[in-house]
Design an enzyme around this catalytic site. Structure first.
Site, PDB file in Angstrom:
ATOM      1  N   CYS A  54      79.690 -38.068  49.834  1.00 46.26           N
ATOM      2  CA  CYS A  54      78.597 -38.237  50.812  1.00 46.26           C
ATOM      3  C   CYS A  54      77.472 -37.222  50.604  1.00 46.26           C
ATOM      4  O   CYS A  54      76.306 -37.514  50.885  1.00 46.26           O
ATOM      5  CB  CYS A  54      79.106 -38.059  52.238  1.00 46.26           C
ATOM      6  SG  CYS A  54      80.850 -38.242  52.485  1.00 46.26           S
ATOM      7  N   GLU A 461      89.573 -38.082  65.007  1.00 51.39           N
ATOM      8  CA  GLU A 461      89.577 -39.524  64.795  1.00 51.39           C
ATOM      9  C   GLU A 461      90.973 -39.964  64.381  1.00 51.39           C
ATOM     10  O   GLU A 461      91.711 -39.203  63.762  1.00 51.39           O
ATOM     11  CB  GLU A 461      88.576 -39.905  63.698  1.00 51.39           C
ATOM     12  CG  GLU A 461      87.136 -39.693  64.128  1.00 51.39           C
ATOM     13  CD  GLU A 461      86.144 -40.079  63.046  1.00 51.39           C
ATOM     14  OE1 GLU A 461      86.576 -40.356  61.905  1.00 51.39           O
ATOM     15  OE2 GLU A 461      84.940 -40.089  63.328  1.00 51.39           O
ATOM     16  N   SER A 487      87.493 -43.556  63.949  1.00 48.97           N
ATOM     17  CA  SER A 487      86.561 -43.622  62.845  1.00 48.97           C
ATOM     18  C   SER A 487      85.716 -44.867  62.982  1.00 48.97           C
ATOM     19  O   SER A 487      86.148 -45.881  63.539  1.00 48.97           O
ATOM     20  CB  SER A 487      87.341 -43.671  61.534  1.00 48.97           C
ATOM     21  OG  SER A 487      86.511 -44.079  60.482  1.00 48.97           O
TER      22      SER A 487
END
Length: 585
Positions: A54, A461, A487
């Site tokens: 990412c 999450e 998530s």
């Protein structure tokens, strides 16, 4: 070239006048020219690191931003902040750091900007919490601000060999598929070799998770809210042509300085509503219900989970994206991206067109330039949506007086109502272990508590657990509720953000095995079949919050400061309590 008057800009404190000679000597030491010293200083903030795909492309993209700033008579100063990447933090103690990192990102960007007196900011972010964290810092500082997303990952492709289950061979792969593959492997329907092959092909490039998970959801928000240039979020991270958006963002921030358009001129109640519309119609992540109130809080705007869910309730869901649908972020970009989506919303009168954006133009003016239409496959026409209400729904009732949230994108109406006995777990690990061993029954409501912002701490999450259920083929046969989060990649009937959390003696803390729970996403109800008297009796005998091992350090500090989930799980008083604006000091 524009010549800027620095007499009212923050950087005058480090560049102007004889008394600033020591400060200027530091700038000369870095090779900055006299002319550059006396131009506006622009913070170029990135979340670059080597933790995950990412963020890995942000370093290169920042260089393009700096070229744009320089071309428009600004002096860029690059700095970095942290990121915790959920795909790697997921399913273990590291996940506690995720939401707390959002506050740390906002705080560190604020402190860097204040400490060096930068006049404006271009912020680049790639992973789930770094996007809202960066936008929160922009609104908190209230300087001219442009946000740019690092871009999504390219879809993975499985090799066409018999070893791989057919449904994995015939679809684009994302990290969500890997979590679900673990569930298949656990129940014996996927071999060691297949899992080994899939993990090598699921994530083939730099970029954030490819579905409409939290990163892409908040990237869409950045455009809809006006902090990012329109269409800047869609292009995948590996595309070199993303650099054109970087350079344009650098030029744009200089235009904002010239016009004195600041972050809070852009982020208003109306633009927050536009952002919530886009989350709903794309079937975005439930985490937007946490991040939009947090961004609003920085501006002193009242916009909580109830307000977000009210917009979700009357927004059609018409963009067919994973995890509820079929397509990934690259597909959305290929058919025109968020500008086309917002034009569909505009046709139905669901967009405030007068909101100013990072370009200096209104959203209506920007959308007037968009000629592409809904393709009918990724973006449906709003007249014929996938469903008439949003892909994300708010719930309330005696089990969640402060609300809860559930993603229903891709679920049929009859799948959105569930009644069953509670199977209570005191933390995610206990629930995951039970799922692995199949120590639950079809028709039950799995309850995972003590995972809220303060009680966790960190509001983890639950993707590992939900993906394991889906991998076992039980995603539609049980429901799951938690005071933690899910998530953006979670699918199935999974309710998060149940408030008040267990650590604050919310009703979820009082549940016992066998209590009958009803979740109705059609009517917006979440309730337990207990009388007020029974609830009061249980509350009187409640023994207090579950003890945690986090008695010092950053997570202890976070647990002491963090507020209610429905208000955004924020850690400071926000815009309403301000006694100054940074840019006006």
């Amino acid at each position: 070239m524009t010549k800027f008057d620095k007499s009212r800009l923050p950087s005058r404190y480090v560049t102007e006048g004889p008394e600033r000679a020591p400060h200027r000597s530091y700038l000369y030491a870095m090779g900055i020219s006299e002319e550059e010293i006396h131009q506006p200083l622009i913070g170029v903030a990135t979340c670059w690191n080597e933790a995950a795909p990412c963020n890995i492309a942000l370093n290169r993209q920042a260089q393009a931003v700096k070229l744009g700033v320089k071309a428009a008579s600004g002096t860029p100063r690059e700095f970095t902040t942290i990121t915790v990447t959920d795909g790697i933090a997921m399913g273990h103690e590291g996940m506690r750091s995720s939401l707390a990192s959002r506050e740390a990102i906002a705080d560190t960007v604020e402190l860097t900007m204040r400490g060096h007196c930068y006049d404006a900011i271009v912020g680049l972010a790639g992973c789930d919490k770094s996007l809202p964290g960066m936008m929160m810092a922009m609104v908190r500082l209230n300087v001219p601000s442009v946000f740019i997303y690092g871009g999504s990952i390219l879809p993975g492709k499985a090799p066409q060999i018999d070893e791989i289950p057919e449904d994995f061979r015939t679809r684009d792969l994302t990290v969500q598929d890997m979590f679900e593959a673990v569930g298949r492997h656990q129940n014996g329907t996927m071999s060691d070799a297949a899992l080994d092959i899939l993990e090598r092909v699921a994530c083939p490039s730099s970029g954030a998770c490819g579905g409409q998970f939290t990163a892409n959801t908040m990237a869409c928000v950045s455009e809809a809210i006006g902090l990012a240039l329109l269409n800047s979020s869609g292009m995948p991270a590996p595309y070199e042509s993303r650099d054109q958006y970087g350079e344009a963002s650098g030029r744009a921030v200089m235009n904002l300085i010239e016009k004195n358009i600041r972050a809070r001129d852009v982020v208003t109640r109306k633009s927050l509503e536009n952002a919530a519309r886009v989350v709903a119609c794309t079937g975005g992540s439930t985490n937007a219900g946490l991040h939009l109130p947090a961004i609003a809080h920085e501006a002193g705007i009242d916009f909580n989970l109830d307000d977000v869910c009210e917009i979700f309730r009357d927004t059609p869901y018409f963009v067919n994206l994973k995890p509820g649908g079929d397509h990934v972020a690259k597909d959305l970009f290929d058919v025109g991206g968020i500008p086309v989506v917002m034009n569909e919303l505009r046709k139905a009168g669901l967009i405030h067109e007068d909101c100013i954006t990072a370009s200096g133009k209104t959203i209506g003016e920007e959308l007037d330039t968009v000629t592409r239409k809904a393709d009918g496959k990724v973006i449906y026409p709003i007249e014929t949506p996938i469903t008439k209400t949003g892909g994300v729904v708010g719930l309330k009732g005696n089990l969640a007086p402060e609300g809860a949230i559930v993603k229903v994108a891709g679920m049929k109406a009859e799948e959105q109502v569930f009644t069953g006995p509670a199977r209570v777990f005191e933390c995610e690990e206990d629930a995951f272990a039970a799922v692995q061993k199949r120590e639950y029954k079809e028709g039950e409501v799995i309850v995972i508590r003590n995972e809220g912002p303060a009680g966790g701490p960190g509001m983890r999450e639950m993707l590992a657990t939900t993906a394991a259920l889906s991998g076992q083929g039980m995603g539609k046969k049980v429901a799951l509720i938690t005071d933690g989060r899910f998530s953006g990649a979670t699918r199935g009937f999974c309710v998060g953000h149940v408030g008040p959390e267990a650590a604050h003696c919310g009703p979820i803390a009082l549940l016992e095995n066998g209590d009958m729970i009803t979740i109705d996403a059609v009517s917006g109800e979440i309730s337990v079949a207990l009388s007020e008297d029974e609830m009061a009796t249980r509350k009187a005998s409640w023994k207090g919050p579950r003890d945690t091992i986090y008695a010092s350090g950053a997570l202890w500090k976070y647990a002491q400061l963090v507020g209610k989930t429905y208000l955004g799980a924020v850690t400071h008083p926000g815009g309403k309590a301000e006694k100054h604006i940074y840019a006006d000091l």
